[in-house]
Motif scaffolding. Structure first.
Motif, short mmCIF file in Angstrom:
data_model
loop_
_atom_site.label_atom_id
_atom_site.label_comp_id
_atom_site.label_asym_id
_atom_site.label_seq_id
_atom_site.Cartn_x
_atom_site.Cartn_y
_atom_site.Cartn_z
N MET A 8 51.11 -2.07 25.33
CA MET A 8 52.21 -2.57 26.13
C MET A 8 52.99 -1.39 26.69
SD MET A 8 53.71 -5.94 24.16
CE MET A 8 53.86 -5.20 22.54
N VAL A 9 53.53 -1.55 27.89
CA VAL A 9 54.26 -0.48 28.56
C VAL A 9 55.67 -0.96 28.85
CG1 VAL A 9 54.34 1.04 30.56
CG2 VAL A 9 52.14 0.42 29.56
N GLY A 10 56.64 -0.37 28.15
CA GLY A 10 58.03 -0.76 28.33
C GLY A 10 58.73 0.07 29.40
N LEU A 77 60.77 8.86 41.33
CA LEU A 77 60.42 7.48 41.67
C LEU A 77 58.92 7.33 41.90
CD1 LEU A 77 63.38 6.85 44.11
CD2 LEU A 77 63.07 5.76 41.88
N ASP A 78 58.32 8.31 42.55
CA ASP A 78 56.88 8.24 42.78
C ASP A 78 56.12 8.32 41.47
OD1 ASP A 78 54.81 7.98 44.75
OD2 ASP A 78 54.28 10.07 44.38
N GLU A 79 56.58 9.17 40.55
CA GLU A 79 55.93 9.28 39.24
C GLU A 79 56.07 7.97 38.46
OE1 GLU A 79 56.66 14.09 38.46
OE2 GLU A 79 57.89 12.60 37.43
N ILE A 80 57.25 7.39 38.48
CA ILE A 80 57.49 6.14 37.76
C ILE A 80 56.60 5.03 38.29
CG2 ILE A 80 59.19 4.32 37.35
CD1 ILE A 80 61.33 6.63 37.41
N ALA A 81 56.59 4.88 39.62
CA ALA A 81 55.78 3.82 40.23
C ALA A 81 54.30 4.01 39.95
CB ALA A 81 56.05 3.76 41.73
N ALA A 82 53.85 5.25 39.98
CA ALA A 82 52.43 5.53 39.73
C ALA A 82 52.04 5.16 38.31
CB ALA A 82 52.14 7.01 40.00
N ILE A 83 52.88 5.49 37.34
CA ILE A 83 52.58 5.17 35.94
C ILE A 83 52.57 3.66 35.72
CG2 ILE A 83 53.44 5.34 33.58
CD1 ILE A 83 54.50 8.16 34.35
N LEU A 84 53.58 2.97 36.26
CA LEU A 84 53.65 1.52 36.08
C LEU A 84 52.48 0.82 36.76
CD1 LEU A 84 57.48 0.84 36.53
CD2 LEU A 84 56.19 1.15 34.40
N ALA A 86 49.52 2.05 37.43
CA ALA A 86 48.28 2.33 36.69
C ALA A 86 48.18 1.44 35.45
CB ALA A 86 48.23 3.80 36.30
N ALA A 87 49.31 1.26 34.76
CA ALA A 87 49.30 0.44 33.56
C ALA A 87 48.99 -1.02 33.88
CB ALA A 87 50.66 0.55 32.85
N MET A 88 49.72 -1.59 34.84
CA MET A 88 49.49 -2.99 35.19
C MET A 88 48.11 -3.17 35.82
SD MET A 88 53.18 -4.46 36.48
CE MET A 88 53.66 -3.01 37.43
N GLY A 89 47.67 -2.19 36.60
CA GLY A 89 46.34 -2.27 37.18
C GLY A 89 45.25 -2.31 36.14
N ALA A 90 45.52 -1.71 34.97
CA ALA A 90 44.57 -1.73 33.87
C ALA A 90 44.71 -2.99 33.01
CB ALA A 90 44.78 -0.49 32.99
N ALA A 119 54.61 -2.93 44.48
CA ALA A 119 53.70 -4.04 44.80
C ALA A 119 52.49 -3.56 45.59
CB ALA A 119 54.46 -5.11 45.59
N SER A 120 52.71 -2.65 46.53
CA SER A 120 51.60 -2.18 47.38
C SER A 120 50.59 -1.35 46.60
CB SER A 120 52.15 -1.36 48.55
OG SER A 120 52.62 -0.09 48.12
N ARG A 121 50.98 -0.87 45.44
CA ARG A 121 50.08 -0.05 44.62
C ARG A 121 49.22 -0.90 43.68
NH1 ARG A 121 53.20 5.47 43.64
NH2 ARG A 121 54.92 5.25 45.11
N LEU A 122 49.44 -2.23 43.70
CA LEU A 122 48.76 -3.12 42.77
C LEU A 122 47.80 -4.04 43.49
CD1 LEU A 122 51.88 -3.85 40.61
CD2 LEU A 122 49.73 -2.91 39.73
N PRO A 123 46.72 -4.45 42.83
CA PRO A 123 45.75 -5.36 43.45
C PRO A 123 46.42 -6.65 43.90
CG PRO A 123 44.90 -4.46 41.39
CD PRO A 123 46.33 -4.06 41.46
N GLY A 124 46.21 -7.00 45.16
CA GLY A 124 46.78 -8.23 45.68
C GLY A 124 48.26 -8.16 45.96
N GLY A 125 48.88 -7.01 45.73
CA GLY A 125 50.31 -6.86 46.00
C GLY A 125 51.20 -7.63 45.06
N GLU A 126 50.70 -8.01 43.89
CA GLU A 126 51.49 -8.77 42.93
C GLU A 126 51.90 -7.88 41.77
OE1 GLU A 126 51.30 -12.76 40.07
OE2 GLU A 126 49.47 -11.95 40.97
#
Length: 235
Positions: A8-10, A77-84, A86-90, A119-126
């Protein structure tokens, strides 16, 4: 095996105020927990604006401290978004207490600095999967009286915290991650539902709560800062 036994990623932020559209992130924390192991990443950000004294009283960060020691927003912000992402994408759930606030202010900040949205970094934008103990508690224990701040819910579910530590982003995330299994011990269905189904249930639960609470506020003549029904992000 339940998703509660997986990674889990908090996520949590401390900010200059409570407006997701106009305020800025000052600190952020991401904790990744797998079993008994937790890794922590934190950021102190120079928000580029004055930090109001009222916000400093909450999280302890002054304008001067942020300017001297904080990193530039676009980098953090870019680092935070990239980490989140990647986690949700996995497939790992992003766990946040009152996730709508933290994810909405993150999206606003990314847009402000010309960076790709979460959102744009995630599959389907969700933005998914997201797990929010506040949304779940309002749904599972709807008629319980009293406040539902993080400290209150930790007390209710028997999660030991040091009250003075809360309102630091990393302490809040750790408490939130501890809160979930305590909630699942009392509400057994939490551990058995699939994450995709849980996402949809939270979307609907938040919509119902926000609609009903907004209606109640209007009946009392209060029309400012009404809760938004979108979840987990409203921009």
């Amino acid at each position: 095996m339940s998703w509660l036994d997986e990674t889990m990623v908090g996520f949590d932020t401390e900010t200059t105020g409570v407006s997701t559209a106009h305020d800025r992130i000052v600190t952020a924390a991401i904790l990744t927990r797998t079993g008994g192991e937790t890794t922590t990443r934190t950021w102190l950000i120079d928000p580029g604006v004055e930090i109001p004294a009222r916000a400093t009283e909450v999280h302890g960060i002054t304008t001067e401290h942020a300017r001297e020691h904080g990193v530039q927003p676009s980098t953090a912000l870019d680092e935070i978004a990239a980490i989140l992402a990647a986690a949700m994408g996995a497939g790992f759930p992003l766990v946040a207490f009152n996730a709508q606030f933290d994810l909405s202010i993150l999206e606003s900040e990314l847009a402000r600095h010309g960076l790709p949205s979460l959102a744009s970094r995630l599959p389907g934008g969700e933005v998914a999967p997201v797990v929010d103990p506040l949304v779940l508690d309002r749904h599972l224990d709807r008629y319980r009286r009293g406040p539902r701040k993080l400290i209150n819910m930790c007390e209710h579910y028997g999660v030991a915290v040091v009250a003075d530590d809360l309102h630091a982003a990393d302490a809040d995330v750790a408490a939130t991650l501890d809160l979930l299994p305590a909630m699942a011990a009392r509400h057994r269905a939490l551990g058995t539902v699939e994450l995709a189904d849980l996402q949809g249930q939270q979307v609907e639960a938040h919509r119902v709560w926000a609609t009903e609470f907004a209606s109640w506020l209007r009946s009392k003549g209060r029309t400012d800062d009404l809760p938004r029904p979108e979840w987990p992000v409203c921009v």
